[in-house]
Motif scaffolding. Sequence first.
Motif, PDB file in Angstrom:
ATOM      1  N   PHE A  51       0.832  -1.198   0.000  1.00  0.00           N
ATOM      2  CA  PHE A  51       0.000   0.000   0.000  1.00  0.00           C
ATOM      3  C   PHE A  51       0.870   1.253   0.000  1.00  0.00           C
ATOM      4  O   PHE A  51       0.575   2.222  -0.711  1.00  0.00           O
ATOM      5  N   ALA A  52       1.961   1.240   0.747  1.00  0.00           N
ATOM      6  CA  ALA A  52       2.888   2.383   0.756  1.00  0.00           C
ATOM      7  C   ALA A  52       3.457   2.602  -0.639  1.00  0.00           C
ATOM      8  O   ALA A  52       3.576   3.749  -1.100  1.00  0.00           O
ATOM      9  N   GLU A  53       3.792   1.539  -1.335  1.00  0.00           N
ATOM     10  CA  GLU A  53       4.318   1.649  -2.701  1.00  0.00           C
ATOM     11  C   GLU A  53       3.235   2.181  -3.643  1.00  0.00           C
ATOM     12  O   GLU A  53       3.506   3.017  -4.501  1.00  0.00           O
ATOM     13  N   PHE A  54       2.005   1.726  -3.474  1.00  0.00           N
ATOM     14  CA  PHE A  54       0.879   2.233  -4.259  1.00  0.00           C
ATOM     15  C   PHE A  54       0.723   3.737  -4.045  1.00  0.00           C
ATOM     16  O   PHE A  54       0.572   4.500  -5.004  1.00  0.00           O
ATOM     17  N   LEU A  55       0.760   4.173  -2.792  1.00  0.00           N
ATOM     18  CA  LEU A  55       0.632   5.602  -2.492  1.00  0.00           C
ATOM     19  C   LEU A  55       1.760   6.408  -3.122  1.00  0.00           C
ATOM     20  O   LEU A  55       1.534   7.508  -3.642  1.00  0.00           O
ATOM     21  N   LYS A  56       2.953   5.861  -3.107  1.00  0.00           N
ATOM     22  CA  LYS A  56       4.104   6.537  -3.718  1.00  0.00           C
ATOM     23  C   LYS A  56       3.877   6.697  -5.221  1.00  0.00           C
ATOM     24  O   LYS A  56       4.083   7.789  -5.765  1.00  0.00           O
ATOM     25  N   ARG A  57       3.442   5.634  -5.889  1.00  0.00           N
ATOM     26  CA  ARG A  57       3.186   5.706  -7.325  1.00  0.00           C
ATOM     27  C   ARG A  57       2.067   6.708  -7.642  1.00  0.00           C
ATOM     28  O   ARG A  57       2.169   7.478  -8.594  1.00  0.00           O
ATOM     29  N   GLU A  58       1.005   6.696  -6.851  1.00  0.00           N
ATOM     30  CA  GLU A  58      -0.098   7.632  -7.059  1.00  0.00           C
ATOM     31  C   GLU A  58       0.379   9.073  -6.892  1.00  0.00           C
ATOM     32  O   GLU A  58       0.001   9.949  -7.671  1.00  0.00           O
ATOM     33  N   SER A  59       1.182   9.322  -5.884  1.00  0.00           N
ATOM     34  CA  SER A  59       1.706  10.664  -5.637  1.00  0.00           C
ATOM     35  C   SER A  59       2.597  11.120  -6.790  1.00  0.00           C
ATOM     36  O   SER A  59       2.495  12.264  -7.252  1.00  0.00           O
ATOM     37  N   GLU A  60       3.455  10.237  -7.262  1.00  0.00           N
ATOM     38  CA  GLU A  60       4.342  10.576  -8.373  1.00  0.00           C
ATOM     39  C   GLU A  60       3.544  10.858  -9.642  1.00  0.00           C
ATOM     40  O   GLU A  60       3.851  11.800 -10.377  1.00  0.00           O
ATOM     41  N   ALA A  61       2.510  10.057  -9.902  1.00  0.00           N
ATOM     42  CA  ALA A  61       1.675  10.268 -11.088  1.00  0.00           C
ATOM     43  C   ALA A  61       0.943  11.608 -10.996  1.00  0.00           C
ATOM     44  O   ALA A  61       0.858  12.347 -11.984  1.00  0.00           O
ATOM     45  N   SER A  62       0.438  11.929  -9.821  1.00  0.00           N
ATOM     46  CA  SER A  62      -0.247  13.210  -9.641  1.00  0.00           C
ATOM     47  C   SER A  62       0.720  14.370  -9.828  1.00  0.00           C
ATOM     48  O   SER A  62       0.379  15.385 -10.449  1.00  0.00           O
ATOM     49  N   ALA A  63       1.929  14.227  -9.324  1.00  0.00           N
ATOM     50  CA  ALA A  63       2.937  15.288  -9.469  1.00  0.00           C
ATOM     51  C   ALA A  63       3.272  15.509 -10.938  1.00  0.00           C
ATOM     52  O   ALA A  63       3.395  16.660 -11.388  1.00  0.00           O
ATOM     53  N   ARG A  64       3.401  14.418 -11.706  1.00  0.00           N
ATOM     54  CA  ARG A  64       3.682  14.550 -13.138  1.00  0.00           C
ATOM     55  C   ARG A  64       2.536  15.262 -13.851  1.00  0.00           C
ATOM     56  O   ARG A  64       2.762  16.140 -14.692  1.00  0.00           O
ATOM     57  N   LEU A  65       1.316  14.888 -13.512  1.00  0.00           N
ATOM     58  CA  LEU A  65       0.145  15.513 -14.128  1.00  0.00           C
ATOM     59  C   LEU A  65       0.105  17.003 -13.821  1.00  0.00           C
ATOM     60  O   LEU A  65      -0.108  17.834 -14.720  1.00  0.00           O
ATOM     61  N   ILE A  66       0.320  17.361 -12.570  1.00  0.00           N
ATOM     62  CA  ILE A  66       0.305  18.764 -12.156  1.00  0.00           C
ATOM     63  C   ILE A  66       1.376  19.553 -12.904  1.00  0.00           C
ATOM     64  O   ILE A  66       1.120  20.646 -13.407  1.00  0.00           O
ATOM     65  N   LYS A  67       2.564  18.976 -13.005  1.00  0.00           N
ATOM     66  CA  LYS A  67       3.654  19.669 -13.695  1.00  0.00           C
ATOM     67  C   LYS A  67       3.368  19.797 -15.182  1.00  0.00           C
ATOM     68  O   LYS A  67       3.520  20.883 -15.760  1.00  0.00           O
ATOM     69  N   THR A  68       2.936  18.712 -15.816  1.00  0.00           N
ATOM     70  CA  THR A  68       2.658  18.732 -17.253  1.00  0.00           C
ATOM     71  C   THR A  68       1.537  19.705 -17.602  1.00  0.00           C
ATOM     72  O   THR A  68       1.608  20.443 -18.590  1.00  0.00           O
ATOM     73  N   ALA A  69       0.504  19.727 -16.776  1.00  0.00           N
ATOM     74  CA  ALA A  69      -0.646  20.603 -17.029  1.00  0.00           C
ATOM     75  C   ALA A  69      -0.397  22.041 -16.586  1.00  0.00           C
ATOM     76  O   ALA A  69      -1.201  22.925 -16.876  1.00  0.00           O
ATOM     77  N   GLY A  70       0.689  22.271 -15.855  1.00  0.00           N
ATOM     78  CA  GLY A  70       0.993  23.621 -15.386  1.00  0.00           C
ATOM     79  C   GLY A  70      -0.015  24.113 -14.348  1.00  0.00           C
ATOM     80  O   GLY A  70      -0.303  25.295 -14.274  1.00  0.00           O
ATOM     81  N   ILE A  71      -0.515  23.196 -13.557  1.00  0.00           N
ATOM     82  CA  ILE A  71      -1.508  23.545 -12.557  1.00  0.00           C
ATOM     83  C   ILE A  71      -0.841  24.340 -11.436  1.00  0.00           C
ATOM     84  O   ILE A  71       0.199  23.954 -10.921  1.00  0.00           O
ATOM     85  N   LYS A  72      -1.463  25.448 -11.064  1.00  0.00           N
ATOM     86  CA  LYS A  72      -0.934  26.318 -10.001  1.00  0.00           C
ATOM     87  C   LYS A  72      -1.984  26.499  -8.906  1.00  0.00           C
ATOM     88  O   LYS A  72      -3.177  26.498  -9.183  1.00  0.00           O
ATOM     89  N   ILE A  73      -1.522  26.685  -7.698  1.00  0.00           N
ATOM     90  CA  ILE A  73      -2.417  26.975  -6.580  1.00  0.00           C
ATOM     91  C   ILE A  73      -2.905  28.409  -6.722  1.00  0.00           C
ATOM     92  O   ILE A  73      -2.111  29.324  -6.985  1.00  0.00           O
ATOM     93  N   GLU A  74      -4.192  28.606  -6.566  1.00  0.00           N
ATOM     94  CA  GLU A  74      -4.744  29.963  -6.645  1.00  0.00           C
ATOM     95  C   GLU A  74      -4.982  30.531  -5.283  1.00  0.00           C
ATOM     96  O   GLU A  74      -5.275  29.890  -4.351  1.00  0.00           O
TER      97      GLU A  74
END
Length: 78
Positions: free
Chosen positions: A55-78
Amino acid sequence: MESRTWFGLLAPAGLPKDILAKVHRETVRTLNDPKVRESLVNRGMEVVGSTPEAFAEFLKRESEASARLIKTAGIKIE
């Protein structure tokens, strides 16, 4: 992009290993109960009940995938 919902149990860092083992054991026992499993499956869920390490490894992969998506999409905190 793939989006899915998942459920899992989290505990504070440093939780004593014996307590973690007991929570894990009882969670898996509950998930393997035929009535519980059937109820979850009938609601369209996939019952996994993996190990804390998996489960810890799953969470790590999910976090990394979300980080890639945020970076690729240029998502910024408003």
